[in-house]
Write an enzyme that holds these catalytic residues in place. Structure first.
Site, PDB file in Angstrom:
ATOM      1  N   LYS A   1       0.872  -1.290  -0.080  1.00 10.65           N
ATOM      2  CA  LYS A   1      -0.194   0.138   0.074  1.00 10.65           C
ATOM      3  C   LYS A   1       0.874   1.099   0.033  1.00 10.65           C
ATOM      4  CE  LYS A   1      -4.007  -2.434   2.345  1.00 10.65           C
ATOM      5  NZ  LYS A   1      -4.539  -2.841   1.107  1.00 10.65           N
TER       6      LYS A   1
ATOM      7  N   ASP B   1      -5.405   2.923  -2.403  1.00  9.17           N
ATOM      8  CA  ASP B   1      -4.080   3.473  -2.423  1.00  9.17           C
ATOM      9  C   ASP B   1      -4.258   4.716  -3.583  1.00  9.17           C
ATOM     10  OD1 ASP B   1      -3.320   1.280  -0.879  1.00  9.17           O
ATOM     11  OD2 ASP B   1      -2.588   0.290  -2.379  1.00  9.17           O
TER      12      ASP B   1
HETATM   13  O1  RIB Z   1      -3.856  -1.962  -1.562  1.00 10.68           O
HETATM   14  C1  RIB Z   1      -3.328  -3.123  -2.531  1.00 10.68           C
HETATM   15  C2  RIB Z   1      -2.271  -3.770  -1.925  1.00 10.68           C
HETATM   16  O2  RIB Z   1      -2.445  -4.226  -0.677  1.00 10.68           O
HETATM   17  C3  RIB Z   1      -1.592  -4.673  -2.803  1.00 10.68           C
HETATM   18  O3  RIB Z   1      -0.635  -4.113  -3.615  1.00 10.68           O
HETATM   19  C4  RIB Z   1      -0.938  -5.609  -1.876  1.00 10.68           C
HETATM   20  O4  RIB Z   1       0.562  -5.585  -1.926  1.00 10.68           O
HETATM   21  C5  RIB Z   1      -1.331  -5.275  -0.382  1.00 10.68           C
HETATM   22  O5  RIB Z   1      -0.337  -4.391   0.289  1.00 10.68           O
END
Ligand code: RIB
Length: 317
Positions: free
Chosen positions: A44, A258
């Site tokens: 994230k 994200d």
């Molecule tokens: O938010 C998505 C992310 O959550 C993915 O890329 C995975 O690695 C987890 O961390």
């Protein structure tokens, strides 16, 4: 509004994402035939750093990798994306983080197991090394894939320097009020807001109640993402529903949160008001979900804020 690119520090993890497209989730002990597989960059914090860089920010990532091929892939990613790596540390005692992601081939929904690995070995002394960079930033963004004590350490250092703090409380976890009180802007999704408040988020009204409850516990402002219903932005007792942006068919929702948190951090750092920043973040996330993957799917600024159309010349008399 800023007359220079905003500057952000992101504290979080990198993970190598192994993503499998599946018709449904397997039960324990069951094997399901999937339709496609890919290996790519994730985590994230790392995803948020890449998204913010693509949206025009100067971004320093504060993270820890192992000493392995996944770490080399992470460093190649940051070089390509222009993410500062002065505070990306490395250890030989643990492997770079990894995540197993199952994506519903029809709906794009996901289920994730993430192992932070080396990231969890990040030390408070390494966060301290980044304090000068944090102090010079316009915003500090973090999540809950690191131990809570490190998250709290980063937030308190940013607070000490008057830097706006954003917490994306993912993965969902209950949090102490002392930690929430260090957060200027909290960005939970529906299930994370429910974990934090006990209020089932079945629509914007419940989201507004959850946001008010979080504000009462010390959070400055709350932006709850509501998937296809958009986002609920709450500050100073007022809630505003910001509509989602439909940029095309949803292919993969992994990393949408994200993208949203990073875009919100960028827009706020530029001086945009909360609702306008949330609308910018909805546009960015609406584009991100139309593409496969996490970091590689993050949109560029020119896609989220297209250039103003050329003015047509006035009609001749
Ligand atoms: O938010 C998505 C992310 O959550 C993915 O890329 C995975 O690695 C987890 O961390």
């Amino acid at each position: 509004m800023l007359d220079r690119p905003p500057s952000l520090v992101v504290l979080g993890i990198y993970a190598a994402d192994l993503t499998l497209l599946t018709p449904r989730l397997p039960a324990w002990g069951e094997t399901v035939l999937g339709s496609a597989a890919r290996l790519g960059p994730g985590g994230k914090g790392s995803n948020q750093a890449v998204a913010a860089a693509r949206l025009g920010a100067r971004v320093a990532l504060l993270a820890k990798l192992g000493a392995d091929p996944f770490a080399a892939a992470a460093r190649a990613l940051y070089a390509a994306e222009g993410v500062e790596t002065e505070f990306v540390f490395e250890t030989t005692t643990a492997a770079t983080g990894t995540a197993a992601i199952l994506v519903d081939a029809a709906r794009g929904e996901n289920a994730i197991v993430v192992v932070p690995g080396a990231a969890a070995a990040l030390g408070a002394e390494e966060i301290a090394l980044a304090e000068g960079r944090i102090a010079a930033a316009d915003g500090f963004l973090t999540q809950l894939e690191l131990p809570t004590a490190l998250v709290a350490d980063g937030l308190s250092r940013a607070r000490r320097h008057g830097v706006r703090t954003l917490l994306n409380p993912a993965p969902a976890a209950p949090l102490e009020d002392t930690l929430l009180a260090m957060v200027d802007v909290l960005t939970p999704n529906e299930s994370e807001a429910e974990t934090l408040t006990g209020i089932a988020i079945d629509g914007p009204e419940a989201a507004a109640r959850a946001a008010a409850a979080l504000a009462a516990r010390g959070v400055g402002a709350v932006v709850i993402t509501l998937g296809p219903r958009g986002a609920l932005a709450f500050a100073e007792g007022t809630a505003r529903l910001v509509p989602a942006h439909q940029a095309g068919a949803v292919v993969d929702t992994t990393g949408a949160g994200d993208c949203f948190s990073a875009a919100l951090a960028v827009a706020l750092a530029e001086g945009q008001p909360l609702a306008a920043a949330a609308a910018f973040a909805c546009r960015a996330a609406g584009i991100q979900v139309t593409r496969p993957g996490t970091a590689p799917a993050m949109p560029y600024r020119r896609e989220v804020t297209p250039p103003a159309p050329a003015r047509s010349s006035p009609p001749r008399a």
